[in-house]
Design a protein around this motif. Structure first.
Motif, PDB file in Angstrom:
ATOM      1  N   LEU A  18       0.835  -1.198   0.000  1.00 53.08           N
ATOM      2  CA  LEU A  18       0.000   0.000   0.000  1.00 53.08           C
ATOM      3  C   LEU A  18       0.872   1.252   0.000  1.00 53.08           C
ATOM      4  CD1 LEU A  18      -2.717   1.433   0.169  1.00 53.08           C
ATOM      5  CD2 LEU A  18      -2.615   1.152   2.663  1.00 53.08           C
ATOM      6  N   GLY A  19       1.914   1.253   0.805  1.00 56.80           N
ATOM      7  CA  GLY A  19       2.827   2.387   0.849  1.00 56.80           C
ATOM      8  C   GLY A  19       3.484   2.638  -0.500  1.00 56.80           C
ATOM      9  N   GLN A  20       3.917   1.580  -1.162  1.00 52.34           N
ATOM     10  CA  GLN A  20       4.534   1.722  -2.485  1.00 52.34           C
ATOM     11  C   GLN A  20       3.535   2.276  -3.502  1.00 52.34           C
ATOM     12  OE1 GLN A  20       5.950  -2.270  -3.165  1.00 52.34           O
ATOM     13  NE2 GLN A  20       8.037  -1.751  -2.526  1.00 52.34           N
ATOM     14  N   HIS A  21       2.312   1.769  -3.432  1.00 49.06           N
ATOM     15  CA  HIS A  21       1.278   2.246  -4.354  1.00 49.06           C
ATOM     16  C   HIS A  21       0.975   3.725  -4.118  1.00 49.06           C
ATOM     17  CE1 HIS A  21      -2.374   2.543  -6.698  1.00 49.06           C
ATOM     18  NE2 HIS A  21      -2.995   2.980  -5.615  1.00 49.06           N
ATOM     19  N   LEU A  22       0.801   4.107  -2.859  1.00 45.15           N
ATOM     20  CA  LEU A  22       0.489   5.499  -2.542  1.00 45.15           C
ATOM     21  C   LEU A  22       1.622   6.426  -2.962  1.00 45.15           C
ATOM     22  CD1 LEU A  22      -1.242   5.112   0.922  1.00 45.15           C
ATOM     23  CD2 LEU A  22      -2.319   5.599  -1.282  1.00 45.15           C
ATOM     24  N   LEU A  23       2.859   6.017  -2.719  1.00 41.42           N
ATOM     25  CA  LEU A  23       4.005   6.825  -3.112  1.00 41.42           C
ATOM     26  C   LEU A  23       4.038   7.022  -4.626  1.00 41.42           C
ATOM     27  CD1 LEU A  23       6.553   8.327  -2.255  1.00 41.42           C
ATOM     28  CD2 LEU A  23       7.773   6.150  -2.414  1.00 41.42           C
ATOM     29  N   ALA A  24       3.764   5.972  -5.371  1.00 38.87           N
ATOM     30  CA  ALA A  24       3.749   6.072  -6.836  1.00 38.87           C
ATOM     31  C   ALA A  24       2.650   7.028  -7.302  1.00 38.87           C
ATOM     32  CB  ALA A  24       3.552   4.694  -7.454  1.00 38.87           C
ATOM     33  N   VAL A  25       1.476   6.951  -6.691  1.00 37.59           N
ATOM     34  CA  VAL A  25       0.363   7.824  -7.070  1.00 37.59           C
ATOM     35  C   VAL A  25       0.687   9.280  -6.740  1.00 37.59           C
ATOM     36  CG1 VAL A  25      -2.044   8.413  -6.561  1.00 37.59           C
ATOM     37  CG2 VAL A  25      -1.390   6.031  -6.910  1.00 37.59           C
ATOM     38  N   VAL A  26       1.233   9.520  -5.560  1.00 35.88           N
ATOM     39  CA  VAL A  26       1.584  10.888  -5.153  1.00 35.88           C
ATOM     40  C   VAL A  26       2.642  11.464  -6.085  1.00 35.88           C
ATOM     41  CG1 VAL A  26       2.726  12.232  -3.340  1.00 35.88           C
ATOM     42  CG2 VAL A  26       0.891  10.658  -2.749  1.00 35.88           C
ATOM     43  N   ARG A  27       3.659  10.690  -6.412  1.00 31.01           N
ATOM     44  CA  ARG A  27       4.710  11.177  -7.314  1.00 31.01           C
ATOM     45  C   ARG A  27       4.150  11.480  -8.703  1.00 31.01           C
ATOM     46  NH1 ARG A  27       9.768   7.394  -5.433  1.00 31.01           N
ATOM     47  NH2 ARG A  27      10.371   8.722  -3.697  1.00 31.01           N
ATOM     48  N   GLU A  28       3.240  10.638  -9.167  1.00 34.07           N
ATOM     49  CA  GLU A  28       2.624  10.862 -10.476  1.00 34.07           C
ATOM     50  C   GLU A  28       1.815  12.160 -10.477  1.00 34.07           C
ATOM     51  OE1 GLU A  28      -0.973   8.940 -13.087  1.00 34.07           O
ATOM     52  OE2 GLU A  28       0.317   7.566 -11.989  1.00 34.07           O
ATOM     53  N   GLN A  29       1.019  12.353  -9.453  1.00 38.23           N
ATOM     54  CA  GLN A  29       0.213  13.573  -9.359  1.00 38.23           C
ATOM     55  C   GLN A  29       1.096  14.802  -9.189  1.00 38.23           C
ATOM     56  OE1 GLN A  29      -3.159  13.836  -9.786  1.00 38.23           O
ATOM     57  NE2 GLN A  29      -3.008  11.693 -10.368  1.00 38.23           N
ATOM     58  N   ASP A  30       2.131  14.682  -8.387  1.00 36.52           N
ATOM     59  CA  ASP A  30       3.044  15.802  -8.148  1.00 36.52           C
ATOM     60  C   ASP A  30       3.742  16.216  -9.435  1.00 36.52           C
ATOM     61  OD1 ASP A  30       4.318  17.613  -6.246  1.00 36.52           O
ATOM     62  OD2 ASP A  30       6.141  16.470  -6.683  1.00 36.52           O
ATOM     63  N   ALA A  31       4.071  15.261 -10.265  1.00 38.14           N
ATOM     64  CA  ALA A  31       4.749  15.561 -11.526  1.00 38.14           C
ATOM     65  C   ALA A  31       3.857  16.358 -12.469  1.00 38.14           C
ATOM     66  CB  ALA A  31       5.200  14.266 -12.198  1.00 38.14           C
ATOM     67  N   ARG A  32       2.571  16.300 -12.281  1.00 34.03           N
ATOM     68  CA  ARG A  32       1.633  17.029 -13.139  1.00 34.03           C
ATOM     69  C   ARG A  32       1.526  18.506 -12.777  1.00 34.03           C
ATOM     70  NH1 ARG A  32      -3.479  12.919 -13.970  1.00 34.03           N
ATOM     71  NH2 ARG A  32      -2.244  11.193 -14.773  1.00 34.03           N
ATOM     72  N   VAL A  33       1.991  18.884 -11.582  1.00 35.32           N
ATOM     73  CA  VAL A  33       1.917  20.280 -11.143  1.00 35.32           C
ATOM     74  C   VAL A  33       3.096  21.036 -11.757  1.00 35.32           C
ATOM     75  CG1 VAL A  33       1.970  21.819  -9.146  1.00 35.32           C
ATOM     76  CG2 VAL A  33       0.808  19.624  -8.980  1.00 35.32           C
ATOM     77  N   ALA A  35       6.162  23.461 -12.225  1.00 33.03           N
ATOM     78  CA  ALA A  35       7.180  23.827 -11.227  1.00 33.03           C
ATOM     79  C   ALA A  35       6.894  25.174 -10.584  1.00 33.03           C
ATOM     80  CB  ALA A  35       8.558  23.815 -11.866  1.00 33.03           C
ATOM     81  N   GLU A  36       6.426  26.143 -11.352  1.00 32.11           N
ATOM     82  CA  GLU A  36       6.174  27.479 -10.789  1.00 32.11           C
ATOM     83  C   GLU A  36       4.974  27.508  -9.841  1.00 32.11           C
ATOM     84  OE1 GLU A  36       4.131  27.182 -14.773  1.00 32.11           O
ATOM     85  OE2 GLU A  36       6.177  26.824 -14.085  1.00 32.11           O
ATOM     86  N   ARG A  37       4.126  26.498  -9.905  1.00 25.85           N
ATOM     87  CA  ARG A  37       2.971  26.439  -9.006  1.00 25.85           C
ATOM     88  C   ARG A  37       3.201  25.513  -7.826  1.00 25.85           C
ATOM     89  NH1 ARG A  37      -2.264  25.015 -11.090  1.00 25.85           N
ATOM     90  NH2 ARG A  37      -2.913  26.074  -9.217  1.00 25.85           N
ATOM     91  N   ARG A  38       4.305  24.772  -7.843  1.00 29.35           N
ATOM     92  CA  ARG A  38       4.594  23.801  -6.789  1.00 29.35           C
ATOM     93  C   ARG A  38       5.132  24.523  -5.559  1.00 29.35           C
ATOM     94  NH1 ARG A  38       8.017  20.132  -9.446  1.00 29.35           N
ATOM     95  NH2 ARG A  38       6.134  19.392 -10.407  1.00 29.35           N
ATOM     96  N   ALA A  39       4.654  24.134  -4.405  1.00 31.72           N
ATOM     97  CA  ALA A  39       5.128  24.730  -3.154  1.00 31.72           C
ATOM     98  C   ALA A  39       6.558  24.290  -2.876  1.00 31.72           C
ATOM     99  CB  ALA A  39       4.228  24.286  -1.993  1.00 31.72           C
ATOM    100  N   PRO A  40       7.390  25.199  -2.318  1.00 29.03           N
ATOM    101  CA  PRO A  40       8.754  24.796  -1.971  1.00 29.03           C
ATOM    102  C   PRO A  40       8.722  23.716  -0.900  1.00 29.03           C
ATOM    103  CG  PRO A  40       8.318  27.078  -1.301  1.00 29.03           C
ATOM    104  CD  PRO A  40       7.102  26.574  -1.997  1.00 29.03           C
ATOM    105  N   ARG A  41       9.620  22.739  -1.017  1.00 25.68           N
ATOM    106  CA  ARG A  41       9.608  21.604  -0.099  1.00 25.68           C
ATOM    107  C   ARG A  41      10.681  21.694   0.977  1.00 25.68           C
ATOM    108  NH1 ARG A  41       8.029  19.909  -4.955  1.00 25.68           N
ATOM    109  NH2 ARG A  41       6.282  18.492  -5.081  1.00 25.68           N
ATOM    110  N   THR A  42      11.690  22.498   0.743  1.00 22.76           N
ATOM    111  CA  THR A  42      12.783  22.583   1.705  1.00 22.76           C
ATOM    112  C   THR A  42      13.043  24.050   2.041  1.00 22.76           C
ATOM    113  OG1 THR A  42      14.491  22.777   0.012  1.00 22.76           O
ATOM    114  CG2 THR A  42      13.880  20.533   0.684  1.00 22.76           C
TER     115      THR A  42
END
Length: 62
Positions: A18-33, A35-42
């Motif tokens: 489940l963790g692997q699946h969720l991580l893959a889904v989150v990364r896929e969705q994040d890649a669609r945002v 870069a200029e609209r993505r919130a800074p992470r660090t």
């Protein structure tokens, strides 16, 4: 195929899958945002954005 379907998996294995699946889904969705609209992470990304905005503001007022 029937053997793999009837096999019982452990809770740990199910959680890992489940963790692997969720991580893959989150990364896929994040890649669609874009870069200029993505919130800074660090903190470094936040500082870089603030520095760029400050530089841009100074150039406009100069």
């Amino acid at each position: 195929m029937a053997d793999s379907m009837s096999r019982t998996i452990t809770t740990d294995e199910a959680n890992r899958r489940l963790g692997q699946h969720l991580l893959a889904v989150v990364r896929e969705q994040d890649a669609r945002v874009p870069a200029e609209r993505r919130a800074p992470r660090t903190a470094a990304e936040m500082r870089a954005r603030l520095a760029a905005a400050s530089t841009a503001r100074q150039e406009v007022t100069a």
